[in-house]
Write a protein that holds these residues in place. Structure first.
Motif, mmCIF file in Angstrom:
data_model
loop_
_atom_site.group_PDB
_atom_site.id
_atom_site.type_symbol
_atom_site.label_atom_id
_atom_site.label_comp_id
_atom_site.label_asym_id
_atom_site.label_seq_id
_atom_site.Cartn_x
_atom_site.Cartn_y
_atom_site.Cartn_z
ATOM 1 N N PHE A 70 23.611 72.833 68.848
ATOM 2 C CA PHE A 70 22.531 72.769 67.867
ATOM 3 C C PHE A 70 22.328 71.317 67.459
ATOM 4 O O PHE A 70 23.234 70.683 66.918
ATOM 5 N N TYR A 71 21.125 70.790 67.717
ATOM 6 C CA TYR A 71 20.786 69.399 67.438
ATOM 7 C C TYR A 71 19.708 69.305 66.366
ATOM 8 O O TYR A 71 18.937 70.235 66.160
ATOM 9 N N ILE A 72 19.654 68.136 65.746
ATOM 10 C CA ILE A 72 18.620 67.815 64.768
ATOM 11 C C ILE A 72 18.300 66.329 64.949
ATOM 12 O O ILE A 72 19.166 65.547 65.372
ATOM 13 N N SER A 73 17.065 65.937 64.656
ATOM 14 C CA SER A 73 16.726 64.517 64.784
ATOM 15 C C SER A 73 17.521 63.706 63.764
ATOM 16 O O SER A 73 17.869 64.201 62.687
ATOM 17 N N GLY A 74 17.789 62.463 64.098
ATOM 18 C CA GLY A 74 18.543 61.594 63.196
ATOM 19 C C GLY A 74 17.875 61.421 61.851
ATOM 20 O O GLY A 74 18.537 61.408 60.812
ATOM 21 N N SER A 75 16.546 61.315 61.843
ATOM 22 C CA SER A 75 15.839 61.147 60.570
ATOM 23 C C SER A 75 15.943 62.406 59.713
ATOM 24 O O SER A 75 16.096 62.320 58.491
ATOM 25 N N GLN A 76 15.885 63.574 60.336
ATOM 26 C CA GLN A 76 16.045 64.810 59.563
ATOM 27 C C GLN A 76 17.478 64.963 59.076
ATOM 28 O O GLN A 76 17.708 65.458 57.976
ATOM 29 N N TYR A 77 18.433 64.544 59.893
ATOM 30 C CA TYR A 77 19.826 64.603 59.470
ATOM 31 C C TYR A 77 20.020 63.806 58.181
ATOM 32 O O TYR A 77 20.714 64.253 57.264
ATOM 33 N N GLU A 78 19.412 62.650 58.097
ATOM 34 C CA GLU A 78 19.546 61.821 56.893
ATOM 35 C C GLU A 78 19.035 62.553 55.650
ATOM 36 O O GLU A 78 19.599 62.426 54.574
ATOM 37 N N VAL A 79 17.978 63.335 55.806
ATOM 38 C CA VAL A 79 17.420 64.091 54.686
ATOM 39 C C VAL A 79 18.281 65.303 54.361
ATOM 40 O O VAL A 79 18.489 65.648 53.197
ATOM 41 N N TRP A 80 18.813 65.963 55.385
ATOM 42 C CA TRP A 80 19.507 67.242 55.213
ATOM 43 C C TRP A 80 21.027 67.128 55.267
ATOM 44 O O TRP A 80 21.723 68.147 55.290
ATOM 45 N N LYS A 81 21.580 65.928 55.271
ATOM 46 C CA LYS A 81 23.023 65.786 55.482
ATOM 47 C C LYS A 81 23.879 66.398 54.375
ATOM 48 O O LYS A 81 25.068 66.599 54.559
ATOM 49 N N HIS A 82 23.287 66.716 53.253
ATOM 50 C CA HIS A 82 24.045 67.335 52.162
ATOM 51 C C HIS A 82 23.886 68.856 52.144
ATOM 52 O O HIS A 82 24.207 69.494 51.153
ATOM 53 N N THR A 83 23.364 69.407 53.250
ATOM 54 C CA THR A 83 23.150 70.848 53.315
ATOM 55 C C THR A 83 23.818 71.455 54.542
ATOM 56 O O THR A 83 24.054 70.778 55.542
ATOM 57 N N GLN A 84 24.113 72.724 54.414
ATOM 58 C CA GLN A 84 24.568 73.518 55.549
ATOM 59 C C GLN A 84 23.373 74.336 56.013
ATOM 60 O O GLN A 84 22.719 75.001 55.208
ATOM 61 N N LEU A 85 23.062 74.267 57.304
ATOM 62 C CA LEU A 85 21.969 75.062 57.856
ATOM 63 C C LEU A 85 22.501 76.429 58.248
ATOM 64 O O LEU A 85 23.561 76.540 58.858
ATOM 65 N N ILE A 86 21.763 77.449 57.871
ATOM 66 C CA ILE A 86 22.135 78.835 58.159
ATOM 67 C C ILE A 86 21.010 79.422 58.998
ATOM 68 O O ILE A 86 19.890 79.592 58.514
ATOM 69 N N ILE A 87 21.294 79.697 60.260
ATOM 70 C CA ILE A 87 20.273 80.203 61.168
ATOM 71 C C ILE A 87 20.240 81.722 61.048
ATOM 72 O O ILE A 87 21.252 82.396 61.186
ATOM 73 N N ASP A 88 19.047 82.239 60.800
ATOM 74 C CA ASP A 88 18.837 83.664 60.580
ATOM 75 C C ASP A 88 17.698 84.133 61.478
ATOM 76 O O ASP A 88 17.095 83.337 62.207
ATOM 77 N N VAL A 89 17.387 85.415 61.422
ATOM 78 C CA VAL A 89 16.292 86.010 62.195
ATOM 79 C C VAL A 89 15.397 86.787 61.244
ATOM 80 O O VAL A 89 15.881 87.482 60.340
ATOM 81 N N VAL A 90 14.090 86.641 61.437
ATOM 82 C CA VAL A 90 13.101 87.375 60.650
ATOM 83 C C VAL A 90 12.028 87.911 61.601
ATOM 84 O O VAL A 90 11.894 87.417 62.720
ATOM 85 N N PRO A 91 11.265 88.916 61.177
ATOM 86 C CA PRO A 91 10.161 89.392 62.010
ATOM 87 C C PRO A 91 9.105 88.303 62.181
ATOM 88 O O PRO A 91 8.900 87.479 61.290
ATOM 89 N N GLY A 92 8.454 88.307 63.323
ATOM 90 C CA GLY A 92 7.370 87.356 63.565
ATOM 91 C C GLY A 92 7.492 86.690 64.913
ATOM 92 O O GLY A 92 8.386 86.978 65.695
ATOM 93 N N ARG A 93 6.584 85.778 65.166
ATOM 94 C CA ARG A 93 6.551 85.060 66.434
ATOM 95 C C ARG A 93 7.312 83.751 66.312
ATOM 96 O O ARG A 93 7.196 83.050 65.304
ATOM 97 N N GLY A 94 8.031 83.413 67.355
ATOM 98 C CA GLY A 94 8.763 82.152 67.388
ATOM 99 C C GLY A 94 7.837 80.994 67.657
ATOM 100 O O GLY A 94 6.630 81.161 67.869
#
Length: 131
Positions: A70-94
């Motif tokens: 699981f990768y993330i862009s470096g710029s997004q990492y800087e914004v989100w580095k204080h969070t844990q990402l939780i991958i879930d599933v919901v109805p809808g189109r990907g």
């Protein structure tokens, strides 16, 4: 791969996401995730065949879910580095180019802030892809 200083993984998945991931891997065994930050698909976690996606030099490997990197862009990492990402599933189109598209379910990123003991200024350096 990065963890919080307290050893918490930076990315995890719900049981529903892991089940959905297993379903996709029956058709596409070698895949990877990239957390999108683009305009077209919002901020969806995008799932690609590993051979068809080039991980960028500034992308950060947050970890693995269900054995899938699981990768993330470096710029997004800087914004989100204080969070844990939780991958879930919901109805809808990907996302348009994501392997979950057309299955009437899609991956969704939820998040939670790390507590003061889990993330701090001493966050480990992100893992960069080997080129």
């Amino acid at each position: 791969m990065t963890e919080s200083p307290a050893g918490e993984p930076r990315v995890i998945a719900t049981e529903a996401a892991l089940d959905f991931l297993s379903e996709i891997r029956r058709d596409h065994p070698d895949i990877l995730f990239h957390q999108s930050g683009g305009c077209c698909d919002g901020s969806s976690p995008m799932c690609y065949p590993a051979s068809e996606y080039r991980v960028g030099e500034t992308d950060v490997k947050l970890g693995e879910i269900g054995g899938v990197p699981f990768y993330i862009s470096g710029s997004q990492y800087e914004v989100w580095k204080h969070t844990q990402l939780i991958i879930d599933v919901v109805p809808g189109r990907g996302g348009m180019f994501s392997l979950d598209n057309g299955r009437e379910r899609r991956f969704l990123t939820r998040s939670r802030l790390f507590g003061s003991g889990e993330a701090s200024c001493g966050i480990p350096a992100p893992s960069r892809p080997k080129t």
